[in-house]
Design a protein around this motif. Structure first.
Motif, PDB file in Angstrom:
ATOM      1  N   VAL A  35      -1.366   5.045 -14.626  1.00 27.82           N
ATOM      2  CA  VAL A  35       0.005   5.526 -14.802  1.00 27.82           C
ATOM      3  C   VAL A  35       1.008   4.473 -14.371  1.00 27.82           C
ATOM      4  O   VAL A  35       2.019   4.246 -15.044  1.00 27.82           O
ATOM      5  N   ARG A  36       0.736   3.802 -13.267  1.00 23.98           N
ATOM      6  CA  ARG A  36       1.636   2.717 -12.829  1.00 23.98           C
ATOM      7  C   ARG A  36       1.668   1.589 -13.847  1.00 23.98           C
ATOM      8  O   ARG A  36       2.716   1.024 -14.131  1.00 23.98           O
ATOM      9  N   GLY A  37       0.511   1.244 -14.400  1.00 22.65           N
ATOM     10  CA  GLY A  37       0.448   0.194 -15.404  1.00 22.65           C
ATOM     11  C   GLY A  37       1.218   0.551 -16.658  1.00 22.65           C
ATOM     12  O   GLY A  37       1.928  -0.281 -17.229  1.00 22.65           O
ATOM     13  N   LEU A  38       1.088   1.826 -17.080  1.00 25.75           N
ATOM     14  CA  LEU A  38       1.839   2.267 -18.252  1.00 25.75           C
ATOM     15  C   LEU A  38       3.341   2.260 -17.978  1.00 25.75           C
ATOM     16  O   LEU A  38       4.138   1.910 -18.845  1.00 25.75           O
ATOM     17  N   GLY A  39       3.728   2.642 -16.757  1.00 25.91           N
ATOM     18  CA  GLY A  39       5.144   2.624 -16.391  1.00 25.91           C
ATOM     19  C   GLY A  39       5.715   1.217 -16.402  1.00 25.91           C
ATOM     20  O   GLY A  39       6.833   0.983 -16.878  1.00 25.91           O
ATOM     21  N   GLN A  40       4.957   0.275 -15.869  1.00 24.77           N
ATOM     22  CA  GLN A  40       5.419  -1.115 -15.866  1.00 24.77           C
ATOM     23  C   GLN A  40       5.499  -1.668 -17.279  1.00 24.77           C
ATOM     24  O   GLN A  40       6.433  -2.379 -17.615  1.00 24.77           O
ATOM     25  N   ARG A  41       4.554  -1.301 -18.089  1.00 23.85           N
ATOM     26  CA  ARG A  41       4.551  -1.796 -19.465  1.00 23.85           C
ATOM     27  C   ARG A  41       5.717  -1.202 -20.253  1.00 23.85           C
ATOM     28  O   ARG A  41       6.346  -1.882 -21.064  1.00 23.85           O
TER      29      ARG A  41
END
Length: 68
Positions: A35-41
């Protein structure tokens, strides 16, 4: 035999519980990192998506552990 409180549990049951706890922790951490990775992306701050890949790998490891 292990002793927890006043109850005795066998080593097999203890290992089964430990495996489920470990798999759950891996799935939880993997989902959080994903979820953090998707948010950063989505915000455009992400580099190469390493958090997303790490999250996916942790979730996959958790699923594999829970299946055995």
């Amino acid at each position: 035999m292990s002793r927890i409180g006043s109850r005795r549990i066998s080593g097999r049951v203890f290992m089964e519980v430990a495996r489920h706890v470990c798999a759950g922790a891996l799935l939880l951490c993997g989902a959080w990192l994903g979820v953090r990775g998707l948010g950063q992306r989505a915000s455009g701050r992400g580099g190469k998506g390493i958090l997303l890949a790490l999250g996916f790998a942790l979730c996959a490891a958790g699923v594999l552990i829970s299946q055995t």
